[in-house]
Design an enzyme around this catalytic site. Structure first.
Site, PDB file in Angstrom:
ATOM      1  N   CYS A 106       0.802  -1.221   0.000  1.00 19.53           N
ATOM      2  CA  CYS A 106       0.000   0.000   0.000  1.00 19.53           C
ATOM      3  C   CYS A 106       0.839   1.278   0.000  1.00 19.53           C
ATOM      4  O   CYS A 106       1.975   1.285   0.441  1.00 19.53           O
ATOM      5  CB  CYS A 106      -0.857   0.052   1.257  1.00 19.53           C
ATOM      6  SG  CYS A 106      -1.952  -1.336   1.434  1.00 19.53           S
ATOM      7  N   CYS A 438       9.688 -12.128   3.036  1.00 13.55           N
ATOM      8  CA  CYS A 438       9.293 -11.092   3.999  1.00 13.55           C
ATOM      9  C   CYS A 438       8.001 -11.511   4.708  1.00 13.55           C
ATOM     10  O   CYS A 438       7.067 -11.972   4.065  1.00 13.55           O
ATOM     11  CB  CYS A 438       9.077  -9.758   3.296  1.00 13.55           C
ATOM     12  SG  CYS A 438       8.621  -8.444   4.443  1.00 13.55           S
ATOM     13  N   CYS A 489      15.070  -3.069   9.037  1.00 17.07           N
ATOM     14  CA  CYS A 489      15.060  -4.518   8.901  1.00 17.07           C
ATOM     15  C   CYS A 489      15.733  -4.884   7.591  1.00 17.07           C
ATOM     16  O   CYS A 489      15.383  -4.364   6.542  1.00 17.07           O
ATOM     17  CB  CYS A 489      13.617  -5.016   8.885  1.00 17.07           C
ATOM     18  SG  CYS A 489      13.472  -6.755   8.451  1.00 17.07           S
ATOM     19  N   CYS A 492      15.438  -9.791   4.596  1.00 21.52           N
ATOM     20  CA  CYS A 492      15.388 -10.427   3.270  1.00 21.52           C
ATOM     21  C   CYS A 492      16.778 -10.529   2.654  1.00 21.52           C
ATOM     22  O   CYS A 492      17.016 -11.353   1.777  1.00 21.52           O
ATOM     23  CB  CYS A 492      14.425  -9.670   2.354  1.00 21.52           C
ATOM     24  SG  CYS A 492      14.808  -7.932   2.230  1.00 21.52           S
TER      25      CYS A 492
HETATM   26  N1  LIG Z   1      -0.325  -3.504   1.667  1.00 21.88           N
HETATM   27  C1  LIG Z   1      -0.523  -2.957   2.848  1.00 21.88           C
HETATM   28  O1  LIG Z   1       0.306  -2.242   3.410  1.00 21.88           O
HETATM   29  C2  LIG Z   1      -1.815  -3.394   3.475  1.00 21.88           C
HETATM   30  C3  LIG Z   1      -2.241  -2.643   4.714  1.00 21.88           C
HETATM   31  C4  LIG Z   1      -3.243  -3.479   5.496  1.00 21.88           C
HETATM   32  N2  LIG Z   1      -2.588  -4.610   6.120  1.00 21.88           N
HETATM   33  C5  LIG Z   1      -4.360  -3.944   4.563  1.00 21.88           C
HETATM   34  O2  LIG Z   1      -4.404  -5.099   4.172  1.00 21.88           O
HETATM   35  O3  LIG Z   1      -5.174  -3.145   4.203  1.00 21.88           O
END
Ligand SMILES: NC(=O)CC[C@H](N)C(=O)O
Ligand SMILES: O=P(O)(O)OC[C@H]1O[C@H](OP(=O)(O)OP(=O)(O)O)[C@H](O)[C@@H]1O
Length: 519
Positions: A106, A438, A489, A492
């Site tokens: 996201c 990851c 981090c 990976c």
């Molecule tokens: N890809 C993400 O960062 C997802 C954010 C959140 N875990 C969701 O599924 O909406």
């Protein structure tokens, strides 16, 4: 927690305080927390506040999240294959057991102190569209209340001029979603907005909270009712029940209970707060516009688009390091667009070899991970990238990309460039070999599928058909990050996982550490 900066915000006296806080509170690791704004309002409220759009159709907890996808929505077709049998708490990572390439996840944006906040947010989300195409949303704060618009689909499908006109205000946060926890459904599209006893609070999240299941179970045990099936919602509940004061401390208190990856941007009636997890799992950058407005975004491309400046660009340095560590006699440096461009410019500057556009990317083709089978994926690379014969024919070519995951893209690219007449192809990769999967929100294939986990650099070179191959050495990457290196981090690349994940999906944790960096 240490306050690094306190300054006057130039735009408005009602938003006159800007605190930049560097927190060392979380498990002894350094992370940053940033807040801008002033005062808190003590409105007594417990209910969710406006998520405009059809998303207010709240459901009971057992409803399958995938049910609210609209039939006319183009994303329904795009994600059709993924949805069959999807449970409430399932996102892409869980559904498909890893994808074909390194997924960015996201995108989040925050704008503070600009009268065009929602428009800037909209533009910045466009720049981050590659990070998530399932849904998009913007929340603005105006005259003491938060207003939200969210929808399924691309940013351009969710927003138009009239929608943006409904979002006045000088601060805003935005989100583009690629689901990792909670199915691809409208009610899981962020930012989420909630009302609680001190006012309204919105949040946009990039990452994966790995202890989300146990946190939610404990909250439900105490009577919390959830509105979505996304991991992100627990953060709002934790803030609402926190006994800490003031507001910033409630956020710290909530985040101290989270494990995993989170770059979070919060918006209240008068504050914008950006938080990054102690390990810096997911990216978050800060920039400033000429008028003093502060911008947070997942990537610098969003800052560039809205003319906000960011102080440091490490990818350029990675390219310079590659030229230094793995020089080669060559005639031209080219990039795999768009992700390799900045590093290729760094390589070119350091080596003195001209940079040219040897591959043209078609922006009309979907990302290769959408394609279902290996056979189709091969076409995907060809569709996405077109070689420029005039640049490549008869030349010794250095090609710079940001990563090799399974090796699919690199082998196709080497073949494309050779077919276009290049005399030699030398791959330079602006990251260390990826040897581990990851577990913190980047949808990577399982370790066994990562080419650098299975093959040495020389074997990888042979597999992709390049004349030479070099990766950024991990030690040099850490050098660039300097003092901050231990706060990021690098599991990976190193195999050193700082937080053992609660749910391992089907990925194996075993990794083979490869030391060599050039073949
Ligand atoms: N890809 C993400 O960062 C997802 C954010 C959140 N875990 C969701 O599924 O909406
Ligand atoms: O070794 P592989 O498994 O082929 O994956 C590596 C490729 O994946 C990423 O590109 P992606 O397809 O995500 O597109 P991007 O250029 O938009 O990042 C990355 O930039 C590499 O080019």
């Amino acid at each position: 927690m240490v306050t690094l900066q306190q300054q006057h915000h130039p735009l408005s006296s009602s938003t006159s305080r800007a605190d930049l806080l560097l927190a060392g509170a979380l498990r002894g690791r350094k992370s940053f927390r940033v807040s801008f704004g002033a005062g808190t309002s003590d409105v007594l409220r417990h209910s969710w506040v406006h998520r405009n759009e059809p998303s207010t159709q709240v459901t009971n907890a057992s409803e399958k999240c995938c049910a609210s996808l609209g039939a006319e929505n183009p994303m329904e077709r795009r994600f059709e294959g993924f949805r069959a049998g999807v449970e409430d708490t399932v996102g892409h990572g869980d559904e498909v057991g890893g994808t074909d390439s390194w997924q960015e996840e996201c995108g989040v944006v925050g704008i503070f102190g600009d009268s065009e906040a929602s428009r800037l947010c909209y533009l910045a989300l466009h720049a981050l569209q590659h990070r998530g195409q399932e849904g998009a949303g913007i929340v603005t704060s105006n005259n003491g209340s938060l207003r939200a618009i969210t929808g399924m689909g691309l940013v351009s499908e969710v927003f138009d001029e009239s929608k943006l006109n409904e979002l006045p205000g000088t601060s805003s946060i935005g989100h583009v979603r690629y689901s990792t926890a909670g199915a691809s459904a409208l009610k899981n599209v962020q930012p989420f907005v909630a009302g609680y006893r001190f006012g309204s609070l919105a949040v946009a999240h990039n990452g994966n909270i790995v202890n989300y299941h146990s946190l939610r179970a404990a909250l439900e045990e105490n009577g919390s009712i959830f509105n979505t099936c996304s991991d992100t919602e627990v953060v709002l509940h934790l803030i609402a029940i926190s006994k800490s004061r003031p507001f910033l401390q409630r956020i710290v208190n909530a985040c101290e209970q989270l494990e995993g990856a989170y770059s979070l941007i919060f918006l209240t009636e008068d504050k914008l707060v950006a938080v990054r997890d102690p390990y810096g799992f997911r990216p978050l950058v800060m920039g400033r516009r000429k008028n003093g407005a502060v911008v947070f975004a997942s990537e610098t491309c969003a800052l560039d688009l809205i003319e906000a400046t960011y102080e440091r660009e490490s990818r350029y340095a990675f390219g310079e390091i590659l030229a230094d560590e793995a020089p080669v006699d060559c005639d031209v440096v080219i990039a795999v667009p768009d992700s390799g461009v900045v590093a290729a410019l760094g390589y070119s500057a350091k080596s003195g070899v001209p940079f040219q556009q040897g591959l043209i990317r078609s922006h009309y083709v979907g990302r290769t991970f959408i394609e279902p089978s290996q056979k189709i994926r091969d076409f995907g690379v060809k569709l996405k990238l077109a070689p420029v014969k005039g640049v490549l024919e008869g030349k010794r070519v250095v090609v710079v990309d940001d990563s090799i995951v399974r090796g699919t893209t690199s082998s196709k690219i080497v073949r494309l460039i050779k077919e276009a007449g290049a005399a030699e192809v030398h791959m330079r990769i602006a990251s260390p070999p990826i040897i581990g999967s990851c577990y913190y929100g980047v949808d990577t294939p399982s370790s066994g599928e990562l080419i650098s986990n299975r093959l040495s650099i020389e074997e990888t070179r042979k597999f992709i058909g390049a004349d030479s191959l070099a990766f950024l050495p991990l030690e040099r990457l850490r050098q660039v990050l300097g003092e901050e290196a231990p706060t990021f981090c690098d599991a990976c690349f190193s195999g050193d996982y700082p937080v053992p994940p609660e749910h391992m999906k089907n990925k194996e944790l075993e990794v083979v550490v490869s030391n060599a960096s050039v073949a």
